[in-house]
Design a protein around this motif. Structure first.
Motif: not given
Length: 195
Positions: A12-20, A181-186, A188-195
């Motif tokens: 999560r921290r690595a992802r946040q760092t990449r997003e920043v 940006g679109i790929i990253a948003a997709v 992120k959305r997939r990661a947030a959806t429960p499976r």
């Protein structure tokens, strides 16, 4: 449980760092693109639309107001509209392309309705020879320090080639930033959806 939580926090921290870093890169890219567009407008578009001519100050005769490397844009005006204090661009010899831009220190009206001008560089001790109105090409409209070096480096033929190439590269880079940006948003959305 502790072994599972730490990797998630790290990811999560690595992802946040990449997003920043991505946000910083996007901001810098947008700023750079805006700067390029602004410079193109100042050097090419605005003078062309107004019928003005961009030129580069090559000598120190107008220092400190217009030091060498300054881009000046000279706009045509009627000789009757030129006043003492204006920086006027005129042909050194009537009919020849070489020009100079110096400050008007005296305006003389002739009996036939024409004007002559006495000019002097701000940094010069002596005035220039009298300038007749046929030599006048315009007065200073605006100037931008240091941008004249870019103007001098790109001749007319080079501008025709360089400007579309730079514009194309900037467009490709902007397209790349949008797609990533679109790929990253997709993702992120997939990661947030429960499976």
């Amino acid at each position: 449980m502790t072994t599972e939580v730490r990797p998630r926090r790290r990811s999560r921290r690595a992802r946040q760092t990449r997003e920043v870093w991505r946000a910083i890169a996007t901001g810098l890219s947008a700023g750079f693109l805006g700067l390029i567009v602004l410079l193109a407008a100042i050097v090419i578009v605005i003078p062309k639309v107004a019928g003005a001519t961009p030129m580069t100050v090559l000598t120190s005769s107008m220092e400190p107001t217009l030091p060498p490397g300054t881009l000046i844009v000279s706009k045509p005006v009627a000789p009757s509209k030129i006043h003492v204090g204006d920086v006027m661009t005129y042909q050194i010899k009537s009919g020849e392309p070489a020009v100079i831009s110096h400050r008007v220190i005296e305006v003389r009206s002739r009996s036939d309705g024409t004007f002559t001008f006495i000019t002097k560089g701000d940094n010069n001790d002596a005035a220039d020879p009298e300038v007749v109105q046929q030599q006048v090409r315009g007065v200073l409209w605006y100037s931008v320090p240091l941008l004249g070096y870019v103007n001098s480096a790109l001749t007319g033929e080079q501008r025709i080639i360089v400007v579309p190439i730079v514009a194309g590269l900037l467009f490709c880079y902007a397209l790349y930033m949008v797609i990533t940006g679109i790929i990253a948003a997709v993702r992120k959305r997939r990661a947030a959806t429960p499976r």
